[in-house]
Design an enzyme around this catalytic site. Structure first.
Site, PDB file in Angstrom:
ATOM      1  N   TYR A   1     -33.677 -12.624   7.748  1.00 52.34           N
ATOM      2  CA  TYR A   1     -34.901 -12.925   6.998  1.00 52.34           C
ATOM      3  C   TYR A   1     -34.631 -12.996   5.495  1.00 52.34           C
ATOM      4  O   TYR A   1     -35.371 -13.629   4.761  1.00 52.34           O
ATOM      5  CB  TYR A   1     -35.954 -11.835   7.242  1.00 52.34           C
ATOM      6  CG  TYR A   1     -36.850 -12.092   8.430  1.00 52.34           C
ATOM      7  CD1 TYR A   1     -36.325 -12.130   9.718  1.00 52.34           C
ATOM      8  CD2 TYR A   1     -38.222 -12.274   8.270  1.00 52.34           C
ATOM      9  CE1 TYR A   1     -37.142 -12.348  10.806  1.00 52.34           C
ATOM     10  CE2 TYR A   1     -39.042 -12.492   9.358  1.00 52.34           C
ATOM     11  CZ  TYR A   1     -38.498 -12.531  10.623  1.00 52.34           C
ATOM     12  OH  TYR A   1     -39.318 -12.742  11.691  1.00 52.34           O
TER      13      TYR A   1
ATOM     14  N   LYS B   1     -26.772  -7.543  19.599  1.00 49.36           N
ATOM     15  CA  LYS B   1     -26.037  -8.612  20.293  1.00 49.36           C
ATOM     16  C   LYS B   1     -24.569  -8.427  19.941  1.00 49.36           C
ATOM     17  O   LYS B   1     -23.913  -9.308  19.361  1.00 49.36           O
ATOM     18  CB  LYS B   1     -26.590  -9.986  19.855  1.00 49.36           C
ATOM     19  CG  LYS B   1     -26.048 -11.164  20.637  1.00 49.36           C
ATOM     20  CD  LYS B   1     -26.546 -11.235  22.078  1.00 49.36           C
ATOM     21  CE  LYS B   1     -25.869 -12.372  22.825  1.00 49.36           C
ATOM     22  NZ  LYS B   1     -26.203 -12.391  24.271  1.00 49.36           N
TER      23      LYS B   1
HETATM   24  C1  IPM Z   1     -44.592 -10.468  11.911  1.00 52.16           C
HETATM   25  C2  IPM Z   1     -44.768 -11.919  11.582  1.00 52.16           C
HETATM   26  C3  IPM Z   1     -44.010 -12.241  10.299  1.00 52.16           C
HETATM   27  C4  IPM Z   1     -42.547 -11.947  10.546  1.00 52.16           C
HETATM   28  C5  IPM Z   1     -44.195 -13.688   9.792  1.00 52.16           C
HETATM   29  C6  IPM Z   1     -45.646 -13.990   9.532  1.00 52.16           C
HETATM   30  C7  IPM Z   1     -43.350 -13.975   8.597  1.00 52.16           C
HETATM   31  O1  IPM Z   1     -44.380 -12.718  12.653  1.00 52.16           O
HETATM   32  O2  IPM Z   1     -44.955  -9.616  11.083  1.00 52.16           O
HETATM   33  O3  IPM Z   1     -44.095 -10.167  12.996  1.00 52.16           O
HETATM   34  O4  IPM Z   1     -41.820 -12.782  11.103  1.00 52.16           O
HETATM   35  O5  IPM Z   1     -42.103 -10.852  10.179  1.00 52.16           O
END
Ligand code: IPM
Ligand code: MG
Length: 353
Positions: A141, A186
């Site tokens: 992320y 994984k």
């Molecule tokens: C969550 C959501 C978020 C994430 C999105 C909205 C960016 O899916 O909080 O699970 O992927 O973390």
């Protein structure tokens, strides 16, 4: 007690469900003699429209200065075209990072009255009670991204200390429960997962020797979660796997709309949000399930304000409302009349009083 709570309701059904959670917090304050200052700020798509930034500086400042942050949901079709440079999701990721909330707790349990709300067989779900601890400020992320006309890449990296701190949160949690910890990775393919597994093994064996620790590959975990969900107590995993598996796990409870989350860091300040999204398809209709948001407010009371009695009272009120048969459309079964968001929030408050 006095507390300052930043409220970032966001987009879609975010404002609708957050309004109910806010009312519940106010009811708790009145009933138990607390003073909660709840301050709204623009966040997500609406903040892009208003300020050209999904996390405007004033909103970030408010959140950093608060005792806790209550969040609704963000995003929607208006802000999701692939060519757009600014996305609501960037605001959410930045907020998590700025608040330093690296451990995202997502509890999943089945209310007995909802055993038939799930698409899964009731006998598989009986007794499900687990908590996911998702690493929230690292991994793919937050890695570097590249893009040319013909290739794209997203980098995933984890450091030893990032793994250690989230594993400790999960291990402490498991010690207060059934003392079973599953670490999901994984490791047969990914280097980050091999590091994850090594660190988890060391931290748990040396600091939490009483814990029963199991390592599970993420593909197998996806299967075991719906094959034998009762066996899970606490599961810890990296950011992306946690995102995917918690949506899957939500089906064990019957609806995504029921599930809360708490994102915690080193101090007591936390970020609290239902795990569902902004559900643009039903936004504005007043039919969204506010229970995920209300239970997130309960987690806020517990983890950021140390008000365990109040948190438990909210959870008991929600439980009583479900037991009493009130259902928003997402959990309504044929033959039952479905309730609005507002009616559900009001019922929880009535139950509290
Ligand atoms: C969550 C959501 C978020 C994430 C999105 C909205 C960016 O899916 O909080 O699970 O992927 O973390
Ligand atoms: Mg998600």
């Amino acid at each position: 007690m006095k507390a300052r709570i930043a409220v970032v309701a966001g987009d879609g059904i975010g404002p609708e469900v957050t309004a109910e959670a806010v009312q519940v917090l106010q009811a708790v304050a009145t009933r138990h003699g607390h003073e909660f200052e709840l301050i709204d700020a623009p966040f997500g798509g609406i903040a892009i429209d208003l300020h050209g930034d999904p996390l405007p500086p004033a909103t970030l400042e408010l959140c950093l200065g608060a005792d806790a942050v209550l969040l609704g949901a963000i995003g929607g079709p208006k802000w999701s075209a692939p060519q757009l440079k600014l996305r609501p999701e960037q605001g959410l990721l930045r907020l998590r990072k700025e608040l330093g909330v690296f451990a995202n707790l997502r509890p999943v349990s089945l209310h007995p009255a909802l055993r038939d709300a799930s698409t899964l067989k009731a006998e598989v779900l009986e007794g499900v009670d687990l908590v996911f601890v998702r690493e929230l400020t690292g991994g793919i992320y937050f890695g570097a991204r590249t893009r040319t006309d013909t290739t794209a890449s997203d980098q995933c990296s984890y450091s030893v200390s990032e793994v250690e701190r989230v594993v400790r949160v999960a291990a402490r949690l498991a010690m207060g429960r059934r003392r079973k910890l599953v670490s999901i990775d994984k490791a047969n393919v990914l280097e980050t997962s091999r590091l994850w597994r090594e660190v988890t093994e060391r931290v748990v064996r040396s600091e939490f020797p009483e814990l029963q620790l199991e390592h599970m590959l993420v593909d197998a975990a996806a299967m075991h979660l719906i094959r034998r969900p009762r066996d899970f107590d606490v599961a810890v995993t990296e950011n992306l796997f946690g995102d995917i598996l918690t949506d899957e796990a939500s089906m064990l409870a019957g609806s995504l709309g029921l599930l809360p989350s708490a994102s915690l860091g080193e101090g007591s300040r936390g970020l609290y949000e239902p795990i569902h999204g902004s559900a643009p398809d039903i936004a504005g209709q007043g039919i969204a399930n506010p229970i995920g948001a209300i239970l997130s407010a309960a987690l806020l009371l517990r983890h950021s304000l140390q008000l365990e009695r109040e948190a438990a009272a909210v959870e008991a009120a929600v439980s009583a409302v479900i037991a009493g048969g009130l259902r928003t459309p997402d959990i309504a079964s044929s033959g039952t009349r479905s309730a609005t968001t507002r009616a559900c929030g009001a019922a929880v408050i009535a139950q509290l009083n």
